[in-house]
Design an enzyme around this catalytic site. Structure first.
Site, PDB file in Angstrom:
ATOM      1  N   LYS A  88     -27.126  -3.356 -27.566  1.00  0.00           N
ATOM      2  CA  LYS A  88     -26.331  -4.328 -26.818  1.00  0.00           C
ATOM      3  C   LYS A  88     -26.413  -5.674 -27.534  1.00  0.00           C
ATOM      4  CE  LYS A  88     -25.706  -5.408 -21.928  1.00  0.00           C
ATOM      5  NZ  LYS A  88     -26.450  -5.628 -20.701  1.00  0.00           N
TER       6      LYS A  88
HETATM    7  C1  E4P Z   1     -25.093  -5.559 -17.714  1.00  0.00           C
HETATM    8  O1  E4P Z   1     -24.683  -5.072 -18.734  1.00  0.00           O
HETATM    9  C2  E4P Z   1     -25.133  -7.012 -17.484  1.00  0.00           C
HETATM   10  O2  E4P Z   1     -26.116  -7.613 -18.255  1.00  0.00           O
HETATM   11  C3  E4P Z   1     -25.355  -7.251 -16.009  1.00  0.00           C
HETATM   12  O3  E4P Z   1     -24.437  -6.458 -15.281  1.00  0.00           O
HETATM   13  C4  E4P Z   1     -25.274  -8.697 -15.598  1.00  0.00           C
HETATM   14  O4  E4P Z   1     -25.320  -8.767 -14.198  1.00  0.00           O
HETATM   15  P1  E4P Z   1     -25.544 -10.132 -13.390  1.00  0.00           P
HETATM   16  O5  E4P Z   1     -24.384 -11.012 -13.645  1.00  0.00           O
HETATM   17  O6  E4P Z   1     -25.642  -9.703 -11.961  1.00  0.00           O
HETATM   18  O7  E4P Z   1     -26.824 -10.725 -13.911  1.00  0.00           O
END
Ligand code: E4P
Length: 219
Positions: A88
């Protein structure tokens, strides 16, 4: 639509996995920090434990913000489990370069922190496996996160990109239902909204009625 769980919590991942509907996992540095893991060894062990539970891709986010650092870290993360780890990378100049580097090597990547169609275009052109637009965080600032998902889905379809739209920052069941409506490839959600999809008062009421009927037939 595929379902990923958006957590690094092993118990929650196991619970979602046991439902039989889980397609993968996404994590980020904030979610990993919540689990209290510290230092490279513990962090890598934790990713390995996640990979051992789930039968699908596991997004592991690099902490580095520079290109060289991302490449080094991404290689190490991928080696934890090349069949599951998805690297990622943030949608920055260095992050897009790193997506391209790993895509050329045939590694799975997830381009994260996407908030515009333009960013999603770059992620796809770099060859990202997944592009992660953040629905909830856009809604938080009075923008329309679901419209962004719809616009990216349409743009990818129009140009024939193979990158999958991974709707992230999902906060509630309505976000999930809207993601289905606009054709997201994947929604990554905390456990609670996934479980909430099961609940309906008529299901509960109907089951009560059937249970009473079943009880009335006991000898
Ligand atoms: C996942 O890939 C993201 O990092 C995550 O969904 C972010 O979520 P949040 O905005 O609730 O922190």
């Amino acid at each position: 639509m595929k379902f990923f769980i958006d957590t690094a919590n092993l118990e929650q991942i196991s619970r979602a996995q046991s439902l039989g509907i889980l397609d993968g996992v996404t994590t980020n540095p904030s979610l990993m920090a919540k689990e209290g893991v510290k230092g490279k060894e513990q962090i890598f062990k934790h990713y390995k434990a996640i990979c051992n539970i789930v039968n699908g891709p596991v997004s592991a986010e690099v902490f580095a913000t520079d290109y060289e650092g991302m490449i080094k870290e991404g290689e190490e993360l991928y080696a934890i489990d090349p069949t599951k780890i998805t690297i990622k990378l943030p949608c920055t100049e260095d992050g897009i370069r790193a997506v391209k580097y790993f895509a050329d090597k045939g590694y799975r990547t997830n381009c994260t922190l996407v908030f515009t169609v333009g960013q999603a275009l770059l992620a796809a052109k770099a060859g990202a496996t997944y592009c992660s637009p953040f629905v909830g965080r856009l809604d938080d600032i009075c923008e329309d996160g679901i419209s962004l998902i719809r616009d990216i889905v349409n743009m990818y379809q129009y140009y024939g990109f193979g990158t999958q739209v991974l709707a992230a920052s999902i906060r509630h069941t309505n976000h999930i239902l809207k993601c289905i409506e606009v054709g997201a490839d994947v929604a990554t959600c905390p456990l609670k909204p996934i479980l909430s999809l099961i609940d309906h008062p008529l299901t509960t009421k109907g089951l009560d009625i059937f249970n009473q009927a079943a009880a009335s037939m006991k000898e």
